[in-house]
Design an enzyme around this catalytic site. Structure first.
Site, short mmCIF file in Angstrom:
data_model
loop_
_atom_site.label_atom_id
_atom_site.label_comp_id
_atom_site.label_asym_id
_atom_site.label_seq_id
_atom_site.Cartn_x
_atom_site.Cartn_y
_atom_site.Cartn_z
N ASP A 71 -29.38 -52.07 -116.52
CA ASP A 71 -29.81 -53.42 -116.90
C ASP A 71 -28.66 -54.03 -117.70
O ASP A 71 -28.34 -53.56 -118.80
CB ASP A 71 -31.07 -53.32 -117.75
CG ASP A 71 -31.58 -54.68 -118.21
OD1 ASP A 71 -30.87 -55.69 -118.00
OD2 ASP A 71 -32.67 -54.72 -118.79
N VAL A 72 -28.05 -55.09 -117.18
CA VAL A 72 -26.87 -55.64 -117.87
C VAL A 72 -27.22 -56.25 -119.23
O VAL A 72 -26.33 -56.47 -120.06
CB VAL A 72 -26.10 -56.68 -117.01
CG1 VAL A 72 -25.50 -56.05 -115.77
CG2 VAL A 72 -26.97 -57.88 -116.66
N TYR A 162 -31.91 -71.53 -117.81
CA TYR A 162 -30.84 -71.20 -116.85
C TYR A 162 -29.62 -72.09 -117.09
O TYR A 162 -28.48 -71.61 -117.16
CB TYR A 162 -31.37 -71.38 -115.42
CG TYR A 162 -30.41 -70.96 -114.33
CD1 TYR A 162 -30.22 -69.62 -114.03
CD2 TYR A 162 -29.70 -71.90 -113.59
CE1 TYR A 162 -29.34 -69.23 -113.03
CE2 TYR A 162 -28.83 -71.53 -112.59
CZ TYR A 162 -28.65 -70.18 -112.31
OH TYR A 162 -27.78 -69.81 -111.31
N LYS A 166 -25.82 -70.85 -118.25
CA LYS A 166 -24.61 -71.05 -117.45
C LYS A 166 -23.58 -71.87 -118.24
O LYS A 166 -22.36 -71.70 -118.03
CB LYS A 166 -24.96 -71.69 -116.11
CG LYS A 166 -25.79 -70.78 -115.20
CD LYS A 166 -25.08 -69.45 -114.89
CE LYS A 166 -25.86 -68.56 -113.95
NZ LYS A 166 -25.16 -67.31 -113.62
N THR A 197 -30.29 -67.50 -101.13
CA THR A 197 -30.44 -66.10 -101.55
C THR A 197 -31.86 -65.92 -102.08
O THR A 197 -32.55 -66.91 -102.34
CB THR A 197 -29.47 -65.74 -102.70
OG1 THR A 197 -29.90 -66.45 -103.87
CG2 THR A 197 -28.03 -66.08 -102.39
P1 NAD Z 1 -30.00 -62.58 -106.22
O1 NAD Z 1 -31.30 -62.69 -106.91
O2 NAD Z 1 -29.96 -62.64 -104.73
O3 NAD Z 1 -29.23 -61.26 -106.70
C1 NAD Z 1 -29.11 -60.94 -108.05
C2 NAD Z 1 -28.87 -59.46 -108.19
O4 NAD Z 1 -28.77 -59.18 -109.60
C3 NAD Z 1 -30.01 -58.60 -107.66
O5 NAD Z 1 -29.49 -57.51 -106.91
C4 NAD Z 1 -30.74 -58.12 -108.90
O6 NAD Z 1 -31.38 -56.84 -108.74
C5 NAD Z 1 -29.59 -58.06 -109.90
N1 NAD Z 1 -30.05 -58.16 -111.28
C6 NAD Z 1 -30.96 -59.04 -111.79
N2 NAD Z 1 -31.15 -58.82 -113.09
C7 NAD Z 1 -30.35 -57.78 -113.43
C8 NAD Z 1 -30.10 -57.07 -114.63
N3 NAD Z 1 -30.76 -57.38 -115.76
N4 NAD Z 1 -29.21 -56.06 -114.61
C9 NAD Z 1 -28.56 -55.72 -113.47
N5 NAD Z 1 -28.76 -56.35 -112.30
C10 NAD Z 1 -29.64 -57.36 -112.27
O7 NAD Z 1 -29.10 -63.75 -106.86
P2 NAD Z 1 -27.89 -64.63 -106.27
O8 NAD Z 1 -28.46 -65.91 -105.82
O9 NAD Z 1 -27.04 -63.83 -105.36
O10 NAD Z 1 -27.10 -64.95 -107.62
C11 NAD Z 1 -25.95 -64.22 -108.04
C12 NAD Z 1 -25.28 -65.00 -109.16
O11 NAD Z 1 -24.90 -66.30 -108.67
C13 NAD Z 1 -26.18 -65.27 -110.36
O12 NAD Z 1 -25.44 -65.16 -111.56
C14 NAD Z 1 -26.64 -66.69 -110.15
O13 NAD Z 1 -27.00 -67.34 -111.35
C15 NAD Z 1 -25.40 -67.31 -109.51
N6 NAD Z 1 -25.72 -68.50 -108.75
C16 NAD Z 1 -26.58 -68.46 -107.68
C17 NAD Z 1 -26.86 -69.64 -107.00
C18 NAD Z 1 -27.81 -69.68 -105.84
O14 NAD Z 1 -28.20 -70.79 -105.43
N7 NAD Z 1 -28.19 -68.56 -105.27
C19 NAD Z 1 -26.28 -70.84 -107.42
C20 NAD Z 1 -25.43 -70.83 -108.50
C21 NAD Z 1 -25.15 -69.66 -109.16
#
Ligand code: NAD
Length: 257
Positions: A71-72, A162, A166, A197
């Protein structure tokens, strides 16, 4: 096909640590780094997804990968996981701070518990991973990319915690960039708009809601995880040797409409 910013084995002998590497953008990155020859340390909460990804990387890409359930938000757990990665691979060349969570609700509906949780994962998760990997990154003149978001500078409605997390991540990116360029570490952020995603489907409530919103944008669609991969690789590459402390927006024109 987008032009590649590095050769197919550009990451041979490089060690890449990706947090949240089991889903969405993190998974797309892990697969791309493995194809480029990297040795991967993947930190994620989801043990079953870690096992399956590590197996896939070994069986289909011949990649060397270490899955670390962690857990980060837990500083000690991150220290232990990063120590295991360093012990196994000898060091870390690239850190991708990607793990993140989202939520939905008005400011008034968003309880303090949600604020704390989102900050703990999105912001402190990046702080913990950066602190733990820093000695090795300094030794190897490594690079850092942080997955921020367009909400790191242009907030999205009903995502108060959120958005704040960010913005904080952008502050961390800029501050670390200030301190570490002379020691060989560039620190940049990628700021995606809505990418299809599990996280964005959860945040928007459904694929239809996500697509309806993105239909109004210049691109007319949501992005795909692979469309975030090349911008990350660009920022890590020598092509970006004079770029640090920046956020590269990857949003299909969303913020200029
Ligand atoms: P996702 O939910 O598909 O994947 C996130 C991953 O992080 C998962 O594998 C999950 O198990 C892991 N995770 C969650 N909490 C955790 C924790 N406490 N410790 C360790 N691992 C943990 O998400 P995504 O859409 O691929 O997003 C990835 C990054 O990109 C994030 O930081 C998100 O904020 C950013 N982001 C996503 C989007 C979008 O639209 N999808 C847009 C902007 C930014």
């Amino acid at each position: 096909m987008p032009r590649k910013v590095f050769s197919s084995q550009a990451y041979r002998h490089k060690v890449v640590l990706v947090s949240g590497g089991c889903s969405g953008i993190g998974r797309a990155l892990a697969l791309r780094f493995a194809r480029a020859g990297a040795r991967l340390a993947i930190l994620d909460l989801d043990q079953a997804a870690l096992d399956s990804l590590v197996q896939h990387l070994r069986d289909h890409l011949g990649g060397e990968a270490l899955g670390l359930r962690c857990d980060v938000a837990d500083a000690d757990a991150v220290e232990r996981a990063v120590a295991l990665a360093v012990e196994r691979f000898g060091g870390i060349d690239v850190l991708v701070n990607n793990a993140g969570i989202t939520h939905r609700g008005t400011f008034a509906e968003t309880g303090l518990g949600v604020f704390r949780k989102v900050m703990a994962v999105n912001f402190f998760g990046a702080v913990h991973c950066t602190r733990a990997a820093l000695p090795s990154l300094l030794e190897r003149r490594g690079q850092i990319v942080v997955l921020s978001s367009l909400t790191g500078f242009a907030p999205l409605l009903y995502r108060s915690a959120y958005n704040a997390s960010k913005h904080a991540v952008m502050g961390l990116t800029q501050t670390a960039a200030l301190e570490y360029f002379k020691q060989g570490i560039r620190v940049n952020a990628v700021c995606p708009g809505p990418i299809e995603t599990p996280m964005s489907l959860h945040g928007f409530g459904s694929a239809d809601a996500l697509h309806a919103m993105m239909a109004q944008t210049p691109a007319g669609r949501a992005g795909q995880p692979d469309e975030v991969v090349q911008p990350v690789l660009f920022l890590l590459s020598q092509a970006a040797s004079y770029i640090s402390g920046q956020g590269l927006t990857v949003d299909g024109g969303y913020t200029v409409q």
